[in-house]
Design a protein around this motif. Structure first.
Motif, PDB file in Angstrom:
ATOM      1  N   ILE A  15     112.929  29.387  40.697  1.00 58.66           N
ATOM      2  CA  ILE A  15     114.070  29.371  41.633  1.00 58.66           C
ATOM      3  C   ILE A  15     115.356  29.742  40.900  1.00 58.66           C
ATOM      4  N   GLU A  16     115.502  29.221  39.664  1.00 55.54           N
ATOM      5  CA  GLU A  16     116.697  29.512  38.876  1.00 55.54           C
ATOM      6  C   GLU A  16     116.757  31.007  38.516  1.00 55.54           C
ATOM      7  N   ILE A  17     115.608  31.563  38.124  1.00 52.38           N
ATOM      8  CA  ILE A  17     115.568  32.996  37.792  1.00 52.38           C
ATOM      9  C   ILE A  17     115.901  33.819  39.033  1.00 52.38           C
ATOM     10  N   ALA A  18     115.333  33.430  40.180  1.00 58.11           N
ATOM     11  CA  ALA A  18     115.603  34.161  41.427  1.00 58.11           C
ATOM     12  C   ALA A  18     117.089  34.145  41.756  1.00 58.11           C
ATOM     13  N   SER A  19     117.747  32.990  41.557  1.00 54.38           N
ATOM     14  CA  SER A  19     119.168  32.929  41.905  1.00 54.38           C
ATOM     15  C   SER A  19     120.011  33.753  40.932  1.00 54.38           C
ATOM     16  N   LYS A  20     119.596  33.794  39.654  1.00 54.87           N
ATOM     17  CA  LYS A  20     120.305  34.644  38.688  1.00 54.87           C
ATOM     18  C   LYS A  20     120.148  36.121  39.057  1.00 54.87           C
ATOM     19  N   LEU A  21     118.940  36.493  39.478  1.00 57.88           N
ATOM     20  CA  LEU A  21     118.705  37.891  39.870  1.00 57.88           C
ATOM     21  C   LEU A  21     119.492  38.235  41.122  1.00 57.88           C
ATOM     22  N   GLU A  22     119.584  37.284  42.058  1.00 54.05           N
ATOM     23  CA  GLU A  22     120.371  37.521  43.270  1.00 54.05           C
ATOM     24  C   GLU A  22     121.835  37.748  42.917  1.00 54.05           C
ATOM     25  N   ARG A  23     122.318  36.986  41.948  1.00 57.17           N
ATOM     26  CA  ARG A  23     123.702  37.155  41.509  1.00 57.17           C
ATOM     27  C   ARG A  23     123.890  38.546  40.884  1.00 57.17           C
ATOM     28  N   LEU A  24     122.893  38.943  40.066  1.00 61.14           N
ATOM     29  CA  LEU A  24     122.948  40.265  39.432  1.00 61.14           C
ATOM     30  C   LEU A  24     122.992  41.368  40.488  1.00 61.14           C
ATOM     31  N   VAL A  25     122.136  41.245  41.497  1.00 62.91           N
ATOM     32  CA  VAL A  25     122.100  42.238  42.574  1.00 62.91           C
ATOM     33  C   VAL A  25     123.457  42.268  43.285  1.00 62.91           C
ATOM     34  N   TRP A  26     123.997  41.107  43.558  1.00 61.65           N
ATOM     35  CA  TRP A  26     125.290  41.025  44.245  1.00 61.65           C
ATOM     36  C   TRP A  26     126.389  41.698  43.426  1.00 61.65           C
ATOM     37  N   VAL A  27     126.411  41.409  42.129  1.00 58.54           N
ATOM     38  CA  VAL A  27     127.438  41.985  41.255  1.00 58.54           C
ATOM     39  C   VAL A  27     127.292  43.506  41.192  1.00 58.54           C
ATOM     40  N   ILE A  28     126.063  43.980  41.022  1.00 60.28           N
ATOM     41  CA  ILE A  28     125.856  45.434  40.923  1.00 60.28           C
ATOM     42  C   ILE A  28     126.235  46.127  42.227  1.00 60.28           C
ATOM     43  N   ARG A  29     125.840  45.523  43.375  1.00 57.87           N
ATOM     44  CA  ARG A  29     126.217  46.101  44.680  1.00 57.87           C
ATOM     45  C   ARG A  29     127.734  46.148  44.806  1.00 57.87           C
ATOM     46  N   SER A  30     128.414  45.088  44.341  1.00 57.17           N
ATOM     47  CA  SER A  30     129.880  45.059  44.406  1.00 57.17           C
ATOM     48  C   SER A  30     130.475  46.196  43.590  1.00 57.17           C
ATOM     49  N   TYR A  31     129.914  46.409  42.393  1.00 56.04           N
ATOM     50  CA  TYR A  31     130.401  47.500  41.535  1.00 56.04           C
ATOM     51  C   TYR A  31     130.282  48.835  42.259  1.00 56.04           C
ATOM     52  N   VAL A  32     129.122  49.023  42.889  1.00 58.65           N
ATOM     53  CA  VAL A  32     128.873  50.301  43.567  1.00 58.65           C
ATOM     54  C   VAL A  32     129.808  50.461  44.763  1.00 58.65           C
ATOM     55  N   GLU A  33     129.885  49.407  45.594  1.00 55.05           N
ATOM     56  CA  GLU A  33     130.679  49.494  46.821  1.00 55.05           C
ATOM     57  C   GLU A  33     132.170  49.606  46.547  1.00 55.05           C
ATOM     58  N   LYS A  34     132.640  48.918  45.533  1.00 54.57           N
ATOM     59  CA  LYS A  34     134.086  48.893  45.282  1.00 54.57           C
ATOM     60  C   LYS A  34     134.521  49.897  44.222  1.00 54.57           C
ATOM     61  N   GLY A  35     133.608  50.757  43.809  1.00 56.29           N
ATOM     62  CA  GLY A  35     133.986  51.863  42.944  1.00 56.29           C
ATOM     63  C   GLY A  35     134.080  51.527  41.471  1.00 56.29           C
ATOM     64  N   GLY A  36     133.365  50.521  41.018  1.00 52.97           N
ATOM     65  CA  GLY A  36     133.319  50.276  39.576  1.00 52.97           C
ATOM     66  C   GLY A  36     133.654  48.851  39.204  1.00 52.97           C
ATOM     67  N   ARG A  37     133.319  48.549  37.987  1.00 57.96           N
ATOM     68  CA  ARG A  37     133.492  47.215  37.428  1.00 57.96           C
ATOM     69  C   ARG A  37     134.964  46.759  37.459  1.00 57.96           C
ATOM     70  N   GLU A  38     135.874  47.680  37.065  1.00 58.21           N
ATOM     71  CA  GLU A  38     137.297  47.336  36.985  1.00 58.21           C
ATOM     72  C   GLU A  38     137.832  46.930  38.358  1.00 58.21           C
ATOM     73  N   GLU A  39     137.404  47.671  39.387  1.00 59.80           N
ATOM     74  CA  GLU A  39     137.866  47.396  40.744  1.00 59.80           C
ATOM     75  C   GLU A  39     137.434  45.999  41.195  1.00 59.80           C
ATOM     76  N   VAL A  40     136.207  45.622  40.829  1.00 58.01           N
ATOM     77  CA  VAL A  40     135.696  44.309  41.223  1.00 58.01           C
ATOM     78  C   VAL A  40     136.505  43.209  40.541  1.00 58.01           C
ATOM     79  N   PHE A  41     136.802  43.398  39.250  1.00 56.02           N
ATOM     80  CA  PHE A  41     137.598  42.399  38.526  1.00 56.02           C
ATOM     81  C   PHE A  41     138.982  42.256  39.156  1.00 56.02           C
ATOM     82  N   ARG A  42     139.582  43.405  39.530  1.00 58.75           N
ATOM     83  CA  ARG A  42     140.912  43.379  40.138  1.00 58.75           C
ATOM     84  C   ARG A  42     140.864  42.638  41.470  1.00 58.75           C
ATOM     85  N   ALA A  43     139.861  42.969  42.302  1.00 63.22           N
ATOM     86  CA  ALA A  43     139.713  42.331  43.613  1.00 63.22           C
ATOM     87  C   ALA A  43     139.519  40.826  43.461  1.00 63.22           C
TER      88      ALA A  43
END
Ligand SMILES: [Zn+2]
Length: 160
Positions: free
Chosen positions: A114-142
């Motif tokens: 369950i812990e691994i699954a939640s870490k992977l879900e977080r990873l997926v969420w972060v990567i999707r955010s990077y893609v949708e918001k145009g990059g890592r820097e944009e996500v940090f700013r937001a």
């Protein structure tokens, strides 16, 4: 080093695979330069006779890295994870595949899964955010803007 299981005449053996090119590794050579030891995977490609008729080995060398690189690789061996150098642009995929294979090969209890699954879900969420918001820097700013907004709202709700 990852290994390949092979069968030859009914005998099962293992051989090391090169972390750089994936070919079977014949042996490892080291070179000492400037206080450091650098390692090379050697692929034996057969022999040939040079112009003087002397038999020479034909080899290909893959640079593995300095001592620390080999050491870290050994530490990750139980995960079948061979650390790859910066030159390998596919290394993210390689790490991910190695990670998935390692996880699937482990005996894990329910809470760890369950812990691994939640870490992977977080990873997926972060990567999707990077893609949708145009990059890592944009996500940090937001995220930091969001935090600032919450602070301001928090100040407003404080009774005066
Ligand atoms: Zn190689």
């Amino acid at each position: 080093m990852s290994e390949e299981v092979f069968e030859l005449g009914g005998v099962v053996g293992r051989r090391l695979l090169c972390p750089r090119c994936g070919r079977v590794l014949s042996w490892i050579e080291s070179q000492h330069r400037g206080g450091n030891t650098y390692y090379y995977a050697i692929h034996y490609m057969g022999s040939f006779k040079d112009s003087r008729g002397k038999v020479r080995k034909k080899v290909k060398r893959c640079y593995l890295g300095p001592y620390s690189y080999i050491y870290v690789t050994q530490l990750h061996r139980d995960l079948n994870l061979i650390l790859r150098g910066a030159v390998d642009s596919n290394r993210a995929f390689y790490y991910l595949d190695a990670f998935v294979d390692a996880i699937l090969g482990m005996e894990l209890d329910k809470s760890t899964m369950i812990e691994i699954a939640s870490k992977l879900e977080r990873l997926v969420w972060v990567i999707r955010s990077y893609v949708e918001k145009g990059g890592r820097e944009e996500v940090f700013r937001a995220q930091s803007e969001e935090r600032d907004t919450k602070d301001i709202q928090g100040d407003k709700s404080t009774p005066s």
